[in-house]
Design a protein around this motif. Structure first.
Motif, PDB file in Angstrom:
ATOM      1  N   GLY A 116      -7.596   3.264   9.845  1.00  0.00           N
ATOM      2  CA  GLY A 116      -8.525   4.501   9.656  1.00  0.00           C
ATOM      3  C   GLY A 116      -8.185   4.865   8.080  1.00  0.00           C
ATOM      4  N   LEU A 117      -8.886   5.669   7.824  1.00  0.00           N
ATOM      5  CA  LEU A 117      -8.708   6.245   6.155  1.00  0.00           C
ATOM      6  C   LEU A 117      -8.751   7.651   6.213  1.00  0.00           C
ATOM      7  N   ALA A 118      -7.436   7.877   5.653  1.00  0.00           N
ATOM      8  CA  ALA A 118      -7.159   9.573   5.444  1.00  0.00           C
ATOM      9  C   ALA A 118      -7.459   9.907   3.908  1.00  0.00           C
ATOM     10  N   THR A 119      -6.255   9.531   3.008  1.00  0.00           N
ATOM     11  CA  THR A 119      -6.595   9.671   1.670  1.00  0.00           C
ATOM     12  C   THR A 119      -7.335   8.811   1.059  1.00  0.00           C
ATOM     13  N   GLY A 120      -7.113   7.421   1.645  1.00  0.00           N
ATOM     14  CA  GLY A 120      -7.734   6.154   1.060  1.00  0.00           C
ATOM     15  C   GLY A 120      -6.925   5.880  -0.303  1.00  0.00           C
ATOM     16  N   VAL A 121      -5.746   6.213  -0.455  1.00  0.00           N
ATOM     17  CA  VAL A 121      -5.158   5.764  -1.921  1.00  0.00           C
ATOM     18  C   VAL A 121      -4.611   4.453  -1.633  1.00  0.00           C
ATOM     19  N   THR A 122      -4.189   3.869  -0.544  1.00  0.00           N
ATOM     20  CA  THR A 122      -3.657   2.525  -0.198  1.00  0.00           C
ATOM     21  C   THR A 122      -4.833   1.657  -0.369  1.00  0.00           C
ATOM     22  N   ALA A 123      -6.026   1.973   0.270  1.00  0.00           N
ATOM     23  CA  ALA A 123      -7.027   0.967   0.507  1.00  0.00           C
ATOM     24  C   ALA A 123      -7.778   1.030  -0.906  1.00  0.00           C
ATOM     25  N   ARG A 124      -7.743   1.995  -1.727  1.00  0.00           N
ATOM     26  CA  ARG A 124      -8.161   1.889  -2.837  1.00  0.00           C
ATOM     27  C   ARG A 124      -7.330   0.943  -3.897  1.00  0.00           C
ATOM     28  N   ALA A 125      -6.195   0.864  -3.843  1.00  0.00           N
ATOM     29  CA  ALA A 125      -5.322   0.158  -4.439  1.00  0.00           C
ATOM     30  C   ALA A 125      -5.667  -1.808  -4.018  1.00  0.00           C
ATOM     31  N   ALA A 126      -5.703  -1.538  -2.569  1.00  0.00           N
ATOM     32  CA  ALA A 126      -5.942  -2.974  -1.929  1.00  0.00           C
ATOM     33  C   ALA A 126      -7.177  -3.617  -2.503  1.00  0.00           C
ATOM     34  N   LEU A 127      -8.384  -2.523  -2.516  1.00  0.00           N
ATOM     35  CA  LEU A 127      -9.659  -3.196  -3.275  1.00  0.00           C
ATOM     36  C   LEU A 127      -9.760  -3.680  -4.425  1.00  0.00           C
ATOM     37  N   ARG A 128      -8.898  -2.772  -5.203  1.00  0.00           N
ATOM     38  CA  ARG A 128      -8.957  -3.383  -6.558  1.00  0.00           C
ATOM     39  C   ARG A 128      -8.213  -4.571  -6.869  1.00  0.00           C
ATOM     40  N   HIS A 129      -7.312  -4.687  -6.298  1.00  0.00           N
ATOM     41  CA  HIS A 129      -6.367  -5.873  -6.328  1.00  0.00           C
ATOM     42  C   HIS A 129      -7.308  -7.146  -5.575  1.00  0.00           C
TER      43      HIS A 129
END
Length: 220
Positions: free
Chosen positions: A135-148
């Motif tokens: 799931g996505l709450a703030t999305g901060v970890t997903a954003r870092a992963a996508l940019r990586h």
């Protein structure tokens, strides 16, 4: 939409992705999970697509004294990605978080070694990468992963989750070629509210699922 547990959520997500795959839109897919909660979801996606499964360990950087309040995240050996707006609201700068970054970097490396051992990370260049979380709450970890992952030049980068906050899903769309989110409740609250069973996933469960979906040598 509520989900009984992560596994069934992964099956629902896999069904949608299989529909896309039937149109030839997912060449050479590889499924990457954000552990730990994303792994049971991603395992069902990998099984349905006949794709290899691996993990991308990302660590949230919390505010001092408020670890649940994400102000940034770490992915791989990349520099930390900070939410500048949140830092400003909390009157923080990067120097204030140096100790937190060092601690989370050490934990990221520990977990990566625990889950993958000495196996190298999959080569995602020119492949369809499907990044999965529960799931996505703030999305901060997903954003870092996508940019990586974007820096590794995949042919297509897809973020796939069962449930997410509508504003977070919208904010992450520019970071991926496609964002698939099955449910975006306006009264989101937290990821766990949308699962009947949202128990903690253990390291042992993560490792067992990765072992069960490990491709033969030379087929990564």
């Amino acid at each position: 939409m509520r989900f009984p547990h992560r596994r069934e959520a992964g099956q629902d997500l896999a069904l949608r992705l299989r529909e896309a795959a039937s149109g030839g839109d997912l060449p050479r897919p590889v499924v990457l999970a954000l552990p730990r909660g994303g792994v049971p979801v991603a395992a069902e996606v990998a099984r349905a697509l006949g794709a290899p499964l691996d993990v991308l360990v990302v660590r949230k950087i919390g505010a001092p004294g408020r670890p649940e309040a994400g102000v940034g995240a770490l992915a791989g050996e990349d520099p930390p990605l900070f939410d500048r707006r949140t830092l400003g609201l909390l009157d923080l700068d990067e120097a204030d978080l140096a100790a937190d970054v060092a601690r989370e970097r050490a934990e990221l490396r520990r977990r990566t070694l625990r889950y993958r051992g000495e196996r190298p990370a999959p080569d995602v260049r020119d492949r369809t990468v499907i990044l999965v979380d529960d799931g996505l709450a703030t999305g901060v970890t997903a954003r870092a992963a996508l940019r990586h992952l974007r820096r590794q030049a995949p042919a297509r980068l897809i973020l796939a989750v069962p449930v997410g906050a509508p504003e977070t899903v919208a904010a992450l769309r520019p970071e991926a070629d496609d964002v698939l989110c099955l449910s975006q409740p306006p009264d989101f609250g937290a990821v766990g509210l949308w699962y009947d069973d949202f128990g903690q996933v253990t390291d042992e469960e993560v490792i067992a699922l990765l072992d069960a979906h490990r491709p033969p040598a030379g087929e990564r």
